[in-house]
Write a protein that holds these residues in place. Sequence first.
Motif, PDB file in Angstrom:
ATOM      1  N   ASP A  26      16.567   5.786  11.148  1.00 30.12           N
ATOM      2  CA  ASP A  26      17.488   6.297  12.159  1.00 30.12           C
ATOM      3  C   ASP A  26      18.822   6.654  11.494  1.00 30.12           C
ATOM      4  OD1 ASP A  26      17.653   6.957  14.805  1.00 30.12           O
ATOM      5  OD2 ASP A  26      18.844   5.163  15.282  1.00 30.12           O
ATOM      6  N   GLY A  27      19.294   7.858  11.712  1.00 30.93           N
ATOM      7  CA  GLY A  27      20.568   8.259  11.127  1.00 30.93           C
ATOM      8  C   GLY A  27      20.454   8.854   9.745  1.00 30.93           C
ATOM      9  N   MET A  28      19.237   8.879   9.202  1.00 31.69           N
ATOM     10  CA  MET A  28      19.060   9.527   7.903  1.00 31.69           C
ATOM     11  C   MET A  28      18.934  11.044   8.104  1.00 31.69           C
ATOM     12  SD  MET A  28      19.127   7.081   5.656  1.00 31.69           S
ATOM     13  CE  MET A  28      20.057   5.919   6.653  1.00 31.69           C
ATOM     14  N   ILE A  29      19.240  11.781   7.046  1.00 27.93           N
ATOM     15  CA  ILE A  29      19.177  13.248   7.107  1.00 27.93           C
ATOM     16  C   ILE A  29      17.709  13.700   7.140  1.00 27.93           C
ATOM     17  CG2 ILE A  29      19.705  15.380   5.823  1.00 27.93           C
ATOM     18  CD1 ILE A  29      22.049  13.787   4.515  1.00 27.93           C
ATOM     19  N   ALA A  30      17.436  14.703   7.962  1.00 24.25           N
ATOM     20  CA  ALA A  30      16.118  15.346   7.944  1.00 24.25           C
ATOM     21  C   ALA A  30      16.363  16.833   7.733  1.00 24.25           C
ATOM     22  CB  ALA A  30      15.381  15.109   9.255  1.00 24.25           C
ATOM     23  N   ASP A  31      15.730  17.398   6.731  1.00 25.12           N
ATOM     24  CA  ASP A  31      15.905  18.833   6.485  1.00 25.12           C
ATOM     25  C   ASP A  31      14.666  19.379   5.782  1.00 25.12           C
ATOM     26  OD1 ASP A  31      16.069  18.022   3.855  1.00 25.12           O
ATOM     27  OD2 ASP A  31      18.224  18.430   3.642  1.00 25.12           O
ATOM     28  N   GLY A  55      28.549 -11.247  -6.282  1.00 23.95           N
ATOM     29  CA  GLY A  55      27.411 -10.826  -5.470  1.00 23.95           C
ATOM     30  C   GLY A  55      26.992  -9.402  -5.800  1.00 23.95           C
ATOM     31  N   ALA A  56      25.883  -8.982  -5.193  1.00 21.61           N
ATOM     32  CA  ALA A  56      25.342  -7.650  -5.475  1.00 21.61           C
ATOM     33  C   ALA A  56      25.879  -6.650  -4.461  1.00 21.61           C
ATOM     34  CB  ALA A  56      23.819  -7.700  -5.413  1.00 21.61           C
ATOM     35  N   ARG A  57      26.064  -5.409  -4.927  1.00 18.38           N
ATOM     36  CA  ARG A  57      26.421  -4.309  -4.014  1.00 18.38           C
ATOM     37  C   ARG A  57      25.440  -3.168  -4.235  1.00 18.38           C
ATOM     38  NH1 ARG A  57      32.081  -4.331  -1.832  1.00 18.38           N
ATOM     39  NH2 ARG A  57      31.992  -2.050  -1.769  1.00 18.38           N
ATOM     40  N   VAL A  58      24.977  -2.587  -3.143  1.00 22.22           N
ATOM     41  CA  VAL A  58      23.991  -1.499  -3.188  1.00 22.22           C
ATOM     42  C   VAL A  58      24.540  -0.334  -2.375  1.00 22.22           C
ATOM     43  CG1 VAL A  58      21.646  -0.782  -2.603  1.00 22.22           C
ATOM     44  CG2 VAL A  58      22.070  -3.137  -3.348  1.00 22.22           C
ATOM     45  N   ALA A  59      24.716   0.804  -3.015  1.00 24.04           N
ATOM     46  CA  ALA A  59      25.197   1.993  -2.299  1.00 24.04           C
ATOM     47  C   ALA A  59      24.159   3.100  -2.386  1.00 24.04           C
ATOM     48  CB  ALA A  59      26.518   2.455  -2.889  1.00 24.04           C
ATOM     49  N   ILE A  60      23.929   3.727  -1.236  1.00 21.39           N
ATOM     50  CA  ILE A  60      22.914   4.784  -1.138  1.00 21.39           C
ATOM     51  C   ILE A  60      23.616   6.108  -0.833  1.00 21.39           C
ATOM     52  CG2 ILE A  60      20.826   5.557   0.049  1.00 21.39           C
ATOM     53  CD1 ILE A  60      20.424   2.852  -1.299  1.00 21.39           C
ATOM     54  N   THR A  61      23.300   7.144  -1.620  1.00 18.59           N
ATOM     55  CA  THR A  61      23.856   8.473  -1.347  1.00 18.59           C
ATOM     56  C   THR A  61      22.716   9.466  -1.119  1.00 18.59           C
ATOM     57  OG1 THR A  61      25.443  10.138  -2.089  1.00 18.59           O
ATOM     58  CG2 THR A  61      23.991   9.202  -3.767  1.00 18.59           C
ATOM     59  N   GLY A  62      23.062  10.584  -0.504  1.00 16.51           N
ATOM     60  CA  GLY A  62      22.072  11.645  -0.285  1.00 16.51           C
ATOM     61  C   GLY A  62      21.261  11.493   0.982  1.00 16.51           C
ATOM     62  N   ALA A  63      21.232  10.285   1.523  1.00 13.25           N
ATOM     63  CA  ALA A  63      20.271  10.000   2.581  1.00 13.25           C
ATOM     64  C   ALA A  63      20.842  10.081   3.989  1.00 13.25           C
ATOM     65  CB  ALA A  63      19.662   8.613   2.360  1.00 13.25           C
ATOM     66  N   SER A  64      22.061   9.633   4.156  1.00 15.70           N
ATOM     67  CA  SER A  64      22.539   9.382   5.516  1.00 15.70           C
ATOM     68  C   SER A  64      23.386  10.514   6.071  1.00 15.70           C
ATOM     69  CB  SER A  64      23.360   8.085   5.536  1.00 15.70           C
ATOM     70  OG  SER A  64      24.008   7.951   6.772  1.00 15.70           O
ATOM     71  N   GLU A  65      23.256  10.699   7.357  1.00 11.84           N
ATOM     72  CA  GLU A  65      24.109  11.664   8.059  1.00 11.84           C
ATOM     73  C   GLU A  65      25.557  11.198   8.082  1.00 11.84           C
ATOM     74  OE1 GLU A  65      22.126  11.986  11.804  1.00 11.84           O
ATOM     75  OE2 GLU A  65      20.787  13.559  11.095  1.00 11.84           O
ATOM     76  N   SER A  66      25.803   9.949   7.748  1.00 18.23           N
ATOM     77  CA  SER A  66      27.173   9.433   7.699  1.00 18.23           C
ATOM     78  C   SER A  66      27.698   9.372   6.267  1.00 18.23           C
ATOM     79  CB  SER A  66      27.227   8.027   8.305  1.00 18.23           C
ATOM     80  OG  SER A  66      26.575   8.018   9.549  1.00 18.23           O
ATOM     81  N   GLY A  67      26.988  10.000   5.341  1.00 17.45           N
ATOM     82  CA  GLY A  67      27.437   9.978   3.951  1.00 17.45           C
ATOM     83  C   GLY A  67      27.018   8.687   3.264  1.00 17.45           C
ATOM     84  N   VAL A  68      27.672   8.421   2.128  1.00 15.10           N
ATOM     85  CA  VAL A  68      27.303   7.255   1.331  1.00 15.10           C
ATOM     86  C   VAL A  68      27.447   5.987   2.189  1.00 15.10           C
ATOM     87  CG1 VAL A  68      29.617   6.898   0.411  1.00 15.10           C
ATOM     88  CG2 VAL A  68      27.618   6.181  -0.935  1.00 15.10           C
ATOM     89  N   PHE A  69      26.530   5.024   1.968  1.00 18.62           N
ATOM     90  CA  PHE A  69      26.620   3.770   2.741  1.00 18.62           C
ATOM     91  C   PHE A  69      26.119   2.601   1.907  1.00 18.62           C
ATOM     92  CE2 PHE A  69      22.313   5.215   3.433  1.00 18.62           C
ATOM     93  CZ  PHE A  69      21.535   4.075   3.538  1.00 18.62           C
TER      94      PHE A  69
END
Lengths: 793, 262
Positions: free
Chosen positions: B233-238, B193-207
Amino acid sequence: MPKDGGIGDSPKRREDVRFLTGTGRYSDDINIYNQVYAYFVRSDVAHGRIAGIDAEAAAAMPGVLRIFTARDFEGVGGIPCGWQITSRDGSVMNEPKHPVLADGKVRHVGDPIAVVVAETLAQARDAAEAVVIDIEDLPAIMDMRAALTPDAPLVHEDMGTNLCYDWGFVEDNRQAVDDAIAHAHHVTTLELRNNRLVANPMEPRVALAEWNAAADEYTLYTTSQNPHVIRLLMGAFVLGIPEHKLRVVAPDVGGGFGSKIFHYAEEAFCTFAAKALRRPVKWVSSRSEAFMSDAHGRDHVTKIELALDENGKFLALRTETLANMGAYLSTFAPSIPTWLHGTLMAGNYTTPLIYVNVKAVFTNTVPVDAYRGAGRPEATYQLERVVDKAAREMGIDPVDLRRRNFITEFPYATPVAVEYDTGDYHATMDKLLALSDHAGFEARAEESRRRGMLRGFGIAHYIEACGIAPSNLVGQLGARAGLYESATVRVNATGSISVMTGSHSHGQGHETTFAQVVGDMIGIDPAQVDIIHGDTARTPMGMGTYGSRSIAVGGSAMVRATEKIIAKAKKIAAHLMEASEHDIELKDGRFTIAGTDRSVAWGDVTLAAYVPHNYPLEEIEPGLEETAFYDPANFTYPSGAYGCEVEVDPQTGKVTVLSFTAADDFGNVINPMIVEGQVHGGLAQGFGQAMMENCAYDADGQLISASYMDYAMPRAADLPMFTVDSTCATPCTHNPLGVKGCGEAGAIGSPPAFVNAVIDALQRGGHDVTHIDMPLTPDRVWEAMQERGVRDA
Amino acid sequence: MHDFDFVRPQTVSDAVRALATPDAQALSGGQTLLPAMKVRLAAPAVLVSLMHIPDMVFVRADGDVLRVGGATTHAQVAREAAGAYPALASLAARIGDPAVRSRGTIGGSLANNDPSACYPAGVLASNATIVTDRREIGADDFFQGMFTTALEEGEIVVEVRFPIPDAARYEKFIQPASRFPLTAAFVARHSGGARVAITGASESGVFRWHEAEVALTSDFAVQALDGLAVDADGMIADLHGSSAYRAHLAGVMTRRAVAAIV
């Protein structure tokens, strides 16, 4: 064809040999036996009352000599301001005290409170951490509009207001401008912010001071663009040191961009402490300190209105600006939004009625002062943006609208008190359109569209004013200094020449360019000419380098001094050849009796001047050394047409600059290669401002872009290859070289060209976006596109 | 920088012992730690360098697994993983600049777990296993939020084992100042199956973006992502972008990664 190494040739920069091989001698490379180190304890809050400073434990730490606070500076002058502005109502500006160390209150993050001086820098820093500062927080004053409301807290309570001045220009035009705008066929209005910038020269500031007890003499080594100005301001107004007892040296300086014009507290502190401690005192700014202690640039909030008739002729222009001064007045801060900004609002156009209002405001931020272009970028940005917006609103091609309003007859007196001597704006516009293949743009835009990208083309036509002068006029405008320049040409016995200039090179390549001028005038190899600058003990009183003034003012002084040298040398040559001085011609370094083959060489004449055995001693003095002070009759007015082609990625908002073309009129050019380099540098800084640089504070006054992790500097990969041309030259009519100056043009003309290009791309993509405030970072472009959805086709 | 002691163990066990001393801190490239020490935000008493333990410096393809030593620099991974796992090598080749890549290590990056770091996305999307001096930790259990991991005090990342996917791609959108990812996506197509990881975006780190994974597992194509969006919701804003912008970029980067694979 220019002579080898002469005016118009492009010899490589001689100073680069030492810069590129690591043998430059910067202030931090200078170390004096027995020196000690200063570390500044700075405020970490924007606004507060200093309730107490407990330095007892810190003072007892290893290596600490002494800890200084405001108490040590009782009876010492404050940091002076060099320009006084008069408000519309005739009152002079509010000028707050600016103590060397914060006294009673701190007014911005970075405001120095105490200084630890210790045997080593590490010891000073360790002890600084042990200094306990008790600050009662006060509300931070950050927003300029809020700062001017009646109940706003005050940066300086004793002034009773946060307003520095309310300047109107030209006040007599005000009513006529209002009337014209009220009755015009069309009025285009634009509100914008000119973003605050941090200069970020590669070399941070340094101050190293020593005091010679035997002679009661001080020497200050400092990273300055104008050592004589520092000597005058610090000696006369802060520390009370007579000029003959104070030497200021600004050796190799790694960039300034304006931020090293000003007199800073750290210079005064080190000089003061060197005597107090009887030890040389050194301070070196860290990059973090530079962010919160170097004067910032720009930070204007502006509303501009342009009135046009049905044919697109400009009828009137009105601008209202709030200019952020920061917490104190930096050296030339009041002049930037006024005389260096309001006087440029005519641009290249025949607009008959102009009124400029500027309110300068104190806030709890780092002081703001000149930064590359200083006032002129702010003027050009708003004008070239509103012209572009007007063209769109009226359905007139932006090139055509500009052409309909270009000034074509010179000299031209603008309604904002300046007179342009020369220029040919149609020529630079033509050159731009040709070099940028403007005609092929639509095809390129279509190619982008097929790839799902939005391509846009933006134009800006700028006017610049360099070499601000004459001194008697700037005195009337409030300057507390003259704006001449000086040069001493010292011919040595064997014919080599040392030129002592009051200009200061911190990246501009003066050592190469100025030698070309003097060498060319005499007809000798420029390698025979050395340029000496940056030391008040070696050079005549001069005003330094900023505002693209050095070739126009400093170069002219050098020409005048060299002319005196040549006149005297001709007399000596005439004597040597027993001819009349009126028959002597100087060519290629030889003095010839006109119409004959009899001549003497330059070296024969210079030797005779210093070994005057066969010499007309009864008529002229021995020696060959002349000084000239040059005070220009007027500013110079470089101008140019800039074109920027961009591609916007509609999915991310990212803007890529595809090409940039600059067609400049700098008048005559001494070294085209150096001029091209200056334009490249200016463009890089302009793109930095327009695309990414953003000095940001939060509502509490914390500097949130306080390092390179958050403050984006442009890199080579962010920029296209530039196409730069300066062949559309209309020489200046009032200085001997016909030169205008080139240092700031790139930073002035590129931001509006870039923003105009992005707006063009978005409009072509169907987005009804009319303005985005700089910097146009991807998130801002994307957000603007979301707010203004795609128009129906 | 405050004074500190510096030790350079040659073996993992010596390193573990050194890290047991009070106020000891592992140094594995130091691209975050050293700047923090220079501005005195970190002041360890002992720095234990992990850069000189031969057993922790290697890149080795072992069947369908790529094994990378914990103290291996980004530059070495970029060079030596290019054949076995090109998407990971490409990620490593785009971290920071040459100076950073020559010092920074995979173990240092993972232990720090900066929410804007590149490696966590590659490790999470690859479903890699983090091997420490005392246990093995699955990627899904390792990352526990911004600057937070499953590592215990003094625990060392000795090795990272990457199951090599059938295809993968890392798409990064940089923050203009730091040039860290503002948001980046690592998409890996595994046989399971596929796995998708996002970095840089979330206040909880990579997800992991589970919805996208489900869609791509049933149909690995850009269109499969139609209508899917990361919740702001929960993404970093700066200063560099709103949470909505980051959520949007997560979608764009994921789609671009998929498009580059298919």
